[in-house]
Design an enzyme around this catalytic site. Structure first.
Site, PDB file in Angstrom:
ATOM      1  N   TYR A 216      41.039  29.202  43.576  1.00 46.80           N
ATOM      2  CA  TYR A 216      40.245  30.083  42.714  1.00 46.80           C
ATOM      3  C   TYR A 216      40.455  29.707  41.242  1.00 46.80           C
ATOM      4  CZ  TYR A 216      38.455  34.546  40.822  1.00 46.80           C
ATOM      5  OH  TYR A 216      37.751  35.508  40.139  1.00 46.80           O
TER       6      TYR A 216
ATOM      7  N   ARG B  65      41.851  44.087  46.871  1.00 49.45           N
ATOM      8  CA  ARG B  65      42.312  44.209  45.486  1.00 49.45           C
ATOM      9  C   ARG B  65      43.023  45.543  45.284  1.00 49.45           C
ATOM     10  NH1 ARG B  65      37.190  41.585  42.325  1.00 49.45           N
ATOM     11  NH2 ARG B  65      36.062  42.337  44.160  1.00 49.45           N
TER      12      ARG B  65
ATOM     13  N   GLY C 252      56.570  46.253  41.690  1.00 49.50           N
ATOM     14  CA  GLY C 252      55.535  47.056  41.022  1.00 49.50           C
ATOM     15  C   GLY C 252      55.626  47.008  39.500  1.00 49.50           C
TER      16      GLY C 252
ATOM     17  N   PRO D  46      50.616  36.690  38.991  1.00 45.70           N
ATOM     18  CA  PRO D  46      50.948  36.769  37.558  1.00 45.70           C
ATOM     19  C   PRO D  46      51.745  38.036  37.218  1.00 45.70           C
ATOM     20  CG  PRO D  46      48.655  36.148  37.850  1.00 45.70           C
ATOM     21  CD  PRO D  46      49.171  36.538  39.199  1.00 45.70           C
TER      22      PRO D  46
HETATM   23  P1  NAD Z   1      32.481  40.038  45.041  1.00 47.42           P
HETATM   24  O1  NAD Z   1      33.225  39.311  46.081  1.00 47.42           O
HETATM   25  O2  NAD Z   1      32.129  41.467  45.294  1.00 47.42           O
HETATM   26  O3  NAD Z   1      31.125  39.297  44.673  1.00 47.42           O
HETATM   27  C1  NAD Z   1      30.940  37.908  44.797  1.00 47.42           C
HETATM   28  C2  NAD Z   1      29.547  37.696  45.383  1.00 47.42           C
HETATM   29  O4  NAD Z   1      29.307  36.286  45.484  1.00 47.42           O
HETATM   30  C3  NAD Z   1      29.401  38.277  46.786  1.00 47.42           C
HETATM   31  O5  NAD Z   1      28.206  38.999  46.895  1.00 47.42           O
HETATM   32  C4  NAD Z   1      29.382  37.037  47.685  1.00 47.42           C
HETATM   33  O6  NAD Z   1      28.684  37.235  48.897  1.00 47.42           O
HETATM   34  C5  NAD Z   1      28.745  36.021  46.764  1.00 47.42           C
HETATM   35  N1  NAD Z   1      29.042  34.634  47.107  1.00 47.42           N
HETATM   36  C6  NAD Z   1      30.246  34.087  47.405  1.00 47.42           C
HETATM   37  N2  NAD Z   1      30.132  32.789  47.663  1.00 47.42           N
HETATM   38  C7  NAD Z   1      28.806  32.485  47.532  1.00 47.42           C
HETATM   39  C8  NAD Z   1      28.052  31.312  47.677  1.00 47.42           C
HETATM   40  N3  NAD Z   1      28.626  30.143  48.012  1.00 47.42           N
HETATM   41  N4  NAD Z   1      26.714  31.366  47.478  1.00 47.42           N
HETATM   42  C9  NAD Z   1      26.104  32.537  47.138  1.00 47.42           C
HETATM   43  N5  NAD Z   1      26.783  33.689  46.989  1.00 47.42           N
HETATM   44  C10 NAD Z   1      28.114  33.663  47.177  1.00 47.42           C
HETATM   45  O7  NAD Z   1      33.328  39.908  43.700  1.00 47.42           O
HETATM   46  P2  NAD Z   1      33.074  40.516  42.252  1.00 47.42           P
HETATM   47  O8  NAD Z   1      34.264  41.274  41.875  1.00 47.42           O
HETATM   48  O9  NAD Z   1      31.751  41.153  42.167  1.00 47.42           O
HETATM   49  O10 NAD Z   1      33.083  39.179  41.371  1.00 47.42           O
HETATM   50  C11 NAD Z   1      31.893  38.608  40.859  1.00 47.42           C
HETATM   51  C12 NAD Z   1      32.250  37.425  39.959  1.00 47.42           C
HETATM   52  O11 NAD Z   1      33.041  37.880  38.861  1.00 47.42           O
HETATM   53  C13 NAD Z   1      33.035  36.339  40.669  1.00 47.42           C
HETATM   54  O12 NAD Z   1      32.594  35.074  40.216  1.00 47.42           O
HETATM   55  C14 NAD Z   1      34.454  36.581  40.211  1.00 47.42           C
HETATM   56  O13 NAD Z   1      35.211  35.404  40.211  1.00 47.42           O
HETATM   57  C15 NAD Z   1      34.243  37.122  38.809  1.00 47.42           C
HETATM   58  N6  NAD Z   1      35.374  37.951  38.392  1.00 47.42           N
HETATM   59  C16 NAD Z   1      35.537  39.205  38.897  1.00 47.42           C
HETATM   60  C17 NAD Z   1      36.634  39.963  38.505  1.00 47.42           C
HETATM   61  C18 NAD Z   1      36.855  41.363  39.000  1.00 47.42           C
HETATM   62  O14 NAD Z   1      37.893  41.954  38.690  1.00 47.42           O
HETATM   63  N7  NAD Z   1      35.960  41.976  39.725  1.00 47.42           N
HETATM   64  C19 NAD Z   1      37.583  39.424  37.612  1.00 47.42           C
HETATM   65  C20 NAD Z   1      37.386  38.122  37.147  1.00 47.42           C
HETATM   66  C21 NAD Z   1      36.273  37.405  37.530  1.00 47.42           C
HETATM   67  N1  UDP Z   2      48.831  44.500  44.631  1.00 43.78           N
HETATM   68  C1  UDP Z   2      49.681  45.432  45.208  1.00 43.78           C
HETATM   69  N2  UDP Z   2      49.275  46.060  46.342  1.00 43.78           N
HETATM   70  C2  UDP Z   2      48.083  45.838  46.929  1.00 43.78           C
HETATM   71  C3  UDP Z   2      47.203  44.890  46.340  1.00 43.78           C
HETATM   72  C4  UDP Z   2      47.619  44.228  45.199  1.00 43.78           C
HETATM   73  O1  UDP Z   2      50.789  45.686  44.710  1.00 43.78           O
HETATM   74  O2  UDP Z   2      47.793  46.476  47.966  1.00 43.78           O
HETATM   75  C5  UDP Z   2      49.256  43.832  43.399  1.00 43.78           C
HETATM   76  C6  UDP Z   2      49.131  42.312  43.401  1.00 43.78           C
HETATM   77  O3  UDP Z   2      50.306  41.734  43.927  1.00 43.78           O
HETATM   78  C7  UDP Z   2      48.946  42.032  41.925  1.00 43.78           C
HETATM   79  C8  UDP Z   2      48.172  43.234  41.413  1.00 43.78           C
HETATM   80  O4  UDP Z   2      48.375  44.265  42.380  1.00 43.78           O
HETATM   81  O5  UDP Z   2      50.189  41.983  41.265  1.00 43.78           O
HETATM   82  C9  UDP Z   2      46.690  42.979  41.249  1.00 43.78           C
HETATM   83  O6  UDP Z   2      46.211  42.438  42.449  1.00 43.78           O
HETATM   84  P1  UDP Z   2      44.674  42.144  42.712  1.00 43.78           P
HETATM   85  O7  UDP Z   2      44.581  41.435  44.022  1.00 43.78           O
HETATM   86  O8  UDP Z   2      43.892  43.382  42.534  1.00 43.78           O
HETATM   87  O9  UDP Z   2      44.209  41.183  41.513  1.00 43.78           O
HETATM   88  P2  UDP Z   2      44.860  39.885  40.822  1.00 43.78           P
HETATM   89  O10 UDP Z   2      46.222  39.616  41.372  1.00 43.78           O
HETATM   90  O11 UDP Z   2      43.900  38.796  41.121  1.00 43.78           O
HETATM   91  O12 UDP Z   2      44.906  40.269  39.399  1.00 43.78           O
END
Ligand code: NAD
Ligand code: UDP
Length: 319
Positions: free
Chosen positions: A150, A191, A212, A279
């Site tokens: 990722y 998440r 935590g 992280p």
């Molecule tokens: P999500 O998993 O709900 O949405 C991702 C969408 O992309 C889904 O609908 C999935 O079906 C689609 N998808 C995946 N692979 C695909 C492919 N090969 N072709 C077409 N569609 C595809 O996640 P989200 O939280 O809505 O994230 C959306 C974007 O924002 C992502 O690129 C993610 O990396 C970025 N992002 C999200 C967060 C967050 O906290 N939500 C943080 C940082 C970055």
């Molecule tokens: N986490 C946790 N319990 C859960 C899911 C996640 O303690 O059931 C922790 C995880 O280890 C991380 C933080 O929560 O430290 C955020 O995790 P998340 O997967 O939401 O996002 P990311 O690590 O990509 O920021």
């Protein structure tokens, strides 16, 4: 076909996902024609079912790792699984989605001379050694770990965006999104916010990974979408990368306690092993966003969690 009117045609890849579905909704509200492209890997039709009756909305099943030929004016490239559980399920596909997906969408933008925005991530900073994170920080990322598919995929996508900008004069925008939460997160998404709320509502143990003490800064989805749309609207000479998130920083233990309090749950807190490369801290420096987007988040954690708890309560039939 180019439309004869002045309606802007906007494509959202990953539009049936959590963030994408909210973005599609807001773009329709702004008067745009919206083409939602998704392969439903982690997103669902349910997320956009309420938009289907709108004649300005179109839903297309397509995998962005394959070329796409459509006619649009702007592209928001969000397609990519975002939860660690999902992006680690098929890590090769995750990298392909970020890298091949970026190449295909940039190629499309080049042919159309369309403006294109990349949903990048705070994960490009890895386990950051400077805090809060500013956009000029190059990050501290393990290239061979479980999160690398990722993190490195998204870093390579940023590289491609800037090379297309320099080499082909493409109009690009790169948003580094920090942890965002809200309604339409998948209940089994993995998440932390959705996990804790679902566990609390079901009376199941709240799973804290590690002790935590690691921190995250949580942004409510409406604020995030506003930030993305403002970024798309900035002058062409502003490319980003720009952090978009909420600077309110909390330990994961504090988040668990807050969720228990707001749900009135009797769930106990249990510890699970900390996943590798998790992280330790994360907080966006929003100086650039404030200056160039005149934007900052307006939803604090408590009201944002209340709305999200309301959503999951209905979904789980707990109201
Ligand atoms: P999500 O998993 O709900 O949405 C991702 C969408 O992309 C889904 O609908 C999935 O079906 C689609 N998808 C995946 N692979 C695909 C492919 N090969 N072709 C077409 N569609 C595809 O996640 P989200 O939280 O809505 O994230 C959306 C974007 O924002 C992502 O690129 C993610 O990396 C970025 N992002 C999200 C967060 C967050 O906290 N939500 C943080 C940082 C970055
Ligand atoms: N986490 C946790 N319990 C859960 C899911 C996640 O303690 O059931 C922790 C995880 O280890 C991380 C933080 O929560 O430290 C955020 O995790 P998340 O997967 O939401 O996002 P990311 O690590 O990509 O920021």
């Amino acid at each position: 076909m180019r439309s004869y009117g002045t309606t802007k045609r906007v494509m959202v890849t990953g539009g049936a996902g959590f963030l994408g579905s909210h973005l599609c909704e807001r773009l329709l509200d702004s008067g745009a024609d919206v083409l939602c492209v998704d392969n439903f890997y982690t997103g669902t039709k349910d997320n956009v079912a309420h938009l289907l009756p709108n004649p300005r909305f179109e839903l297309m099943r397509h995998d962005v790792t394959f070329p796409l030929y459509v006619e649009v004016d702007e592209i928001y490239n969000l397609a990519c699984p975002a939860s660690p559980v999902h992006y680690q399920f098929d890590p090769v596909q995750t990298t392909k989605t970020s890298v091949h997906g970026a190449i295909n969408m940039l190629g499309l933008a080049k042919r159309l001379k369309a403006k294109i925005l990349q949903a990048s991530t705070s994960e490009v900073y890895g386990d950051p050694q400077i805090h809060p994170q500013t956009e000029d920080y190059w990050g501290h990322v393990n290239p061979i770990g479980l999160r690398s598919c990722y993190d490195e995929g998204k870093r390579c996508a940023e590289t491609l965006f800037f090379d297309y900008h320099r080499q082909h004069k493409l109009r690009i925008k790169v948003a580094r999104i920090f942890n965002t939460y809200g309604p339409r997160m998948h209940p089994n998404d993995g998440r932390v916010v959705s996990n804790f709320i679902v566990q609390a509502l079901k009376g199941e143990p709240i799973t804290i990974y590690g002790d935590g003490s690691q921190t995250r800064s949580f942004c409510y989805v409406d604020d995030l979408v506003e930030g993305l749309m403002r970024l798309m609207g900035t002058p062409d000479d502003f490319t980003g990368p720009v952090n978009i998130g909420n600077p309110g920083e909390f330990t994961i233990l504090q988040l668990a306690q807050q969720v228990i309090e707001l749900t009135g749950s009797r769930s106990e807190i249990v510890r699970k092993p900390l996943p590798s490369d998790d992280p330790l801290q994360r907080q966006p420096d929003l100086t650039l966003a404030r200056r160039h987007l005149a934007w900052e988040p307006t939803t604090a954690l408590t009201p944002g969690l209340q709305k999200t708890i309301g959503y999951f309560s209905t979904l789980l039939g707990k109201t």
